[in-house]
Design an enzyme around this catalytic site. Structure first.
Site, mmCIF file in Angstrom:
data_model
loop_
_atom_site.group_PDB
_atom_site.id
_atom_site.type_symbol
_atom_site.label_atom_id
_atom_site.label_comp_id
_atom_site.label_asym_id
_atom_site.label_seq_id
_atom_site.Cartn_x
_atom_site.Cartn_y
_atom_site.Cartn_z
ATOM 1 N N HIS A 52 -22.947 -29.565 33.001
ATOM 2 C CA HIS A 52 -22.823 -28.292 32.937
ATOM 3 C C HIS A 52 -24.143 -28.091 34.145
ATOM 4 O O HIS A 52 -24.687 -26.820 33.842
ATOM 5 C CB HIS A 52 -23.164 -27.217 32.105
ATOM 6 C CG HIS A 52 -23.004 -26.851 30.856
ATOM 7 N ND1 HIS A 52 -22.927 -26.540 29.291
ATOM 8 C CD2 HIS A 52 -21.045 -27.295 30.688
ATOM 9 C CE1 HIS A 52 -21.968 -27.193 29.047
ATOM 10 N NE2 HIS A 52 -21.162 -27.315 29.620
ATOM 11 N N GLY A 62 -26.839 -32.792 18.779
ATOM 12 C CA GLY A 62 -28.182 -31.018 18.975
ATOM 13 C C GLY A 62 -27.480 -30.224 20.221
ATOM 14 O O GLY A 62 -28.303 -29.584 20.499
#
Length: 223
Positions: free
Chosen positions: A104, A169
């Site tokens: 990202h 996570g």
């Protein structure tokens, strides 16, 4: 040497003090993500978006990698390790991880809004009016919602080579990143570390219901 492929999300950096909008009803540091993380938001109010990422960049200078980052880096002593992260921070690199793919984008890089391959390292603020050599406004090197994910094909190839896949996570809700585990070879064991896991244990998936730092301790014992 076995190849461990690690997919990390916001929970990886949460214990370093970096917040995720997915923990706050669609708000990221008090902002609607559609205003600060979409091309449309940038067109409507570029100054707001630039200032938002300027603040995130400053925040990055104030936080440190946590023990989970350090444990991942130490795995390179005994394994080939590839990290594919959804995070835009540089905490993996700062602990010495040598093979990190950012799906990202990266807070400490910028690019031209007119030439997506004009990317450069940047650690200070970006101001409205800062342009590339061809006159296009500079923007954060972040993959916003609705934009293509340039590194996804590379990530797929890496997952296809995994002897062990570790997921840490991540909510497993953001695509295409969430689909990467499907590209691991059928015999590859998968370890999923998250205090609120989105999937349960199965034949090949071992779920460790702990934070990144505590979960890494357990994973190291299992490996």
């Amino acid at each position: 040497m076995k190849h461990i492929v690690v997919l990390t999300g916001a929970g990886m950096s949460a214990e370093s003090g970096i917040k995720t909008f997915r923990d706050a009803d669609g708000l990221w540091e008090g902002h609607d993500v559609m205003e600060v993380a979409t091309p449309e938001g940038f067109k409507r109010n570029p100054e707001l978006v630039l200032n938002f990422y300027n603040e995130r960049r400053k925040q990055l200078k104030e936080v440190e990698p946590n023990q989970a980052h350090k444990d991942l880096a130490a795995l390179e002593n005994n394994y080939k390790v590839s990290i594919i992260t959804q995070n835009v921070d540089d905490l993996h690199e700062r602990t010495g991880s040598s093979n990190v793919i950012h799906l990202h984008g990266e807070l400490r890089k910028i690019r031209s809004s007119g030439y997506e391959n004009d990317i450069r390292t940047w650690s200070e603020d970006i101001h409205l009016g800062d342009t590339c050599e061809k006159g296009h406004q500079l923007r954060p090197h972040i993959v916003w919602f609705g934009e293509a994910v340039p590194m996804i094909d590379t990530a797929v190839e890496i997952c296809q080579q995994a002897d062990i896949l570790v997921i840490i996570g991540t909510s497993m809700q953001v695509y295409p990143a969430a689909g990467l585990l499907d590209f691991a070879p059928t015999q590859t064991p998968i370890y999923y570390i998250d205090p609120k896991p989105a999937i349960g244990s199965s034949g090949k998936v071992t779920v460790i219901v702990k934070s990144a730092t505590e979960g890494m301790k357990e994973l190291l014992a299992l490996l």
